[in-house]
Design a protein around this motif. Sequence first.
Motif, PDB file in Angstrom:
ATOM      1  N   LEU A  83       0.826  -1.200   0.000  1.00 50.27           N
ATOM      2  CA  LEU A  83       0.000   0.000   0.000  1.00 50.27           C
ATOM      3  C   LEU A  83       0.863   1.254   0.000  1.00 50.27           C
ATOM      4  O   LEU A  83       0.530   2.251  -0.642  1.00 50.27           O
ATOM      5  N   ASP A  84       1.993   1.205   0.713  1.00 48.76           N
ATOM      6  CA  ASP A  84       2.910   2.354   0.734  1.00 48.76           C
ATOM      7  C   ASP A  84       3.445   2.653  -0.660  1.00 48.76           C
ATOM      8  O   ASP A  84       3.525   3.821  -1.070  1.00 48.76           O
ATOM      9  N   LEU A  85       3.823   1.587  -1.385  1.00 46.52           N
ATOM     10  CA  LEU A  85       4.335   1.774  -2.743  1.00 46.52           C
ATOM     11  C   LEU A  85       3.263   2.396  -3.632  1.00 46.52           C
ATOM     12  O   LEU A  85       3.523   3.368  -4.362  1.00 46.52           O
ATOM     13  N   VAL A  86       2.050   1.849  -3.572  1.00 48.13           N
ATOM     14  CA  VAL A  86       0.963   2.354  -4.400  1.00 48.13           C
ATOM     15  C   VAL A  86       0.661   3.808  -4.065  1.00 48.13           C
ATOM     16  O   VAL A  86       0.471   4.647  -4.962  1.00 48.13           O
ATOM     17  N   THR A  87       0.637   4.131  -2.788  1.00 48.72           N
ATOM     18  CA  THR A  87       0.360   5.504  -2.364  1.00 48.72           C
ATOM     19  C   THR A  87       1.440   6.459  -2.852  1.00 48.72           C
ATOM     20  O   THR A  87       1.147   7.569  -3.322  1.00 48.72           O
ATOM     21  N   ASP A  88       2.700   6.035  -2.760  1.00 48.38           N
ATOM     22  CA  ASP A  88       3.806   6.876  -3.236  1.00 48.38           C
ATOM     23  C   ASP A  88       3.681   7.157  -4.734  1.00 48.38           C
ATOM     24  O   ASP A  88       3.883   8.292  -5.187  1.00 48.38           O
ATOM     25  N   VAL A  89       3.355   6.121  -5.504  1.00 47.40           N
ATOM     26  CA  VAL A  89       3.216   6.298  -6.952  1.00 47.40           C
ATOM     27  C   VAL A  89       1.993   7.159  -7.265  1.00 47.40           C
ATOM     28  O   VAL A  89       2.037   8.002  -8.165  1.00 47.40           O
ATOM     29  N   ALA A  90       0.923   6.965  -6.517  1.00 46.71           N
ATOM     30  CA  ALA A  90      -0.277   7.774  -6.720  1.00 46.71           C
ATOM     31  C   ALA A  90       0.020   9.255  -6.489  1.00 46.71           C
ATOM     32  O   ALA A  90      -0.463  10.128  -7.226  1.00 46.71           O
ATOM     33  N   LYS A  91       0.818   9.546  -5.473  1.00 44.44           N
ATOM     34  CA  LYS A  91       1.218  10.925  -5.215  1.00 44.44           C
ATOM     35  C   LYS A  91       2.102  11.443  -6.349  1.00 44.44           C
ATOM     36  O   LYS A  91       1.983  12.605  -6.764  1.00 44.44           O
ATOM     37  N   MET A  92       2.972  10.589  -6.854  1.00 45.35           N
ATOM     38  CA  MET A  92       3.886  10.967  -7.932  1.00 45.35           C
ATOM     39  C   MET A  92       3.125  11.414  -9.183  1.00 45.35           C
ATOM     40  O   MET A  92       3.545  12.339  -9.888  1.00 45.35           O
ATOM     41  N   VAL A  93       1.982  10.739  -9.453  1.00 41.00           N
ATOM     42  CA  VAL A  93       1.224  11.077 -10.663  1.00 41.00           C
ATOM     43  C   VAL A  93       0.069  12.041 -10.360  1.00 41.00           C
ATOM     44  O   VAL A  93      -0.810  12.243 -11.190  1.00 41.00           O
ATOM     45  N   ASN A  94       0.106  12.607  -9.145  1.00 33.18           N
ATOM     46  CA  ASN A  94      -0.822  13.680  -8.756  1.00 33.18           C
ATOM     47  C   ASN A  94      -2.285  13.254  -8.669  1.00 33.18           C
ATOM     48  O   ASN A  94      -3.198  13.995  -9.069  1.00 33.18           O
ATOM     49  N   LEU A  95      -2.515  12.056  -8.129  1.00 34.77           N
ATOM     50  CA  LEU A  95      -3.884  11.634  -7.868  1.00 34.77           C
ATOM     51  C   LEU A  95      -4.375  12.228  -6.552  1.00 34.77           C
ATOM     52  O   LEU A  95      -3.572  12.540  -5.664  1.00 34.77           O
ATOM     53  N   ASN A  96      -5.678  12.367  -6.434  1.00 33.17           N
ATOM     54  CA  ASN A  96      -6.279  12.717  -5.156  1.00 33.17           C
ATOM     55  C   ASN A  96      -6.233  11.464  -4.285  1.00 33.17           C
ATOM     56  O   ASN A  96      -6.969  10.502  -4.540  1.00 33.17           O
ATOM     57  N   ILE A  97      -5.364  11.431  -3.298  1.00 26.72           N
ATOM     58  CA  ILE A  97      -5.087  10.203  -2.564  1.00 26.72           C
ATOM     59  C   ILE A  97      -6.321   9.665  -1.844  1.00 26.72           C
ATOM     60  O   ILE A  97      -6.596   8.455  -1.892  1.00 26.72           O
ATOM     61  N   GLN A  98      -7.074  10.544  -1.199  1.00 25.68           N
ATOM     62  CA  GLN A  98      -8.252  10.082  -0.461  1.00 25.68           C
ATOM     63  C   GLN A  98      -9.260   9.417  -1.399  1.00 25.68           C
ATOM     64  O   GLN A  98      -9.775   8.329  -1.102  1.00 25.68           O
ATOM     65  N   ASP A  99      -9.536  10.050  -2.521  1.00 26.96           N
ATOM     66  CA  ASP A  99     -10.476   9.473  -3.481  1.00 26.96           C
ATOM     67  C   ASP A  99      -9.936   8.182  -4.074  1.00 26.96           C
ATOM     68  O   ASP A  99     -10.671   7.191  -4.233  1.00 26.96           O
ATOM     69  N   PHE A 100      -8.653   8.188  -4.412  1.00 26.85           N
ATOM     70  CA  PHE A 100      -8.038   7.014  -5.020  1.00 26.85           C
ATOM     71  C   PHE A 100      -8.103   5.806  -4.085  1.00 26.85           C
ATOM     72  O   PHE A 100      -8.470   4.698  -4.510  1.00 26.85           O
ATOM     73  N   LEU A 101      -7.771   5.987  -2.820  1.00 28.64           N
ATOM     74  CA  LEU A 101      -7.779   4.873  -1.871  1.00 28.64           C
ATOM     75  C   LEU A 101      -9.185   4.326  -1.674  1.00 28.64           C
ATOM     76  O   LEU A 101      -9.360   3.118  -1.440  1.00 28.64           O
ATOM     77  N   TYR A 102     -10.173   5.190  -1.784  1.00 25.57           N
ATOM     78  CA  TYR A 102     -11.559   4.704  -1.702  1.00 25.57           C
ATOM     79  C   TYR A 102     -11.936   3.954  -2.976  1.00 25.57           C
ATOM     80  O   TYR A 102     -12.493   2.845  -2.928  1.00 25.57           O
TER      81      TYR A 102
END
Length: 202
Positions: A108-127
């Motif tokens: 999950l940490d890896l996915v979250t880091d990459v999601a931040k890298m590509v400028n996703l809305n983290i809260q929405d993405f994780l949901y």
Amino acid sequence: MLSIYHFDTPLSDNCLLTEQYLQNISEKIERSHHLFFVPIISESMMNIIKESIVLSEPCVDKPEDKITLVYRLILDFKAAQIEGNKKARALLIELQKSLLTDKKSYSLDLVTDVAKMVNLNIQDFLYNRNSSETVQSILDDQQLAHDMLTKIQPTVAIDDAFILNTQILTNFSVDDLLPAFLPHIDNHKTQTKTVESSVNLA
């Protein structure tokens, strides 16, 4: 409008290389166009999806086998796609690079880091990565694959709405793909590192 579809399974042979090539070549297309990555799934993965729907259980963040890992990647990709194809493509490519090239473990940490890298809305993405809508979008992709392809296999489809023609490419190399895109490339500018390779992609 030109629509380019890449049908393949993440982490499969040459999937990442093909995606990177298509990203590269699509930047040189002068016409209005869209590039879509469409993950195709196996019967075993379909069984996992059906079971998760019946049990209403999210896919685990620590996959114990490759089938579950690929399913988790596809869920992440489809969740990111809610914010746009460009971000979703970037997420999928970066995750595969992390797993295949950098030999990192999925987490999950890896996915979250990459999601931040590509400028996703983290809260929405994780949901969204565990929502029923995301699972349904995977099933919709499989229907698209069955509608467009006579055989479900790694494929690049180039759908030209202007001339009402869809070109289907399978068992391809970069040398095979390049001529298909030349009519659409600005001044035939193909001087890229990826284009110089003739490795078989599919």
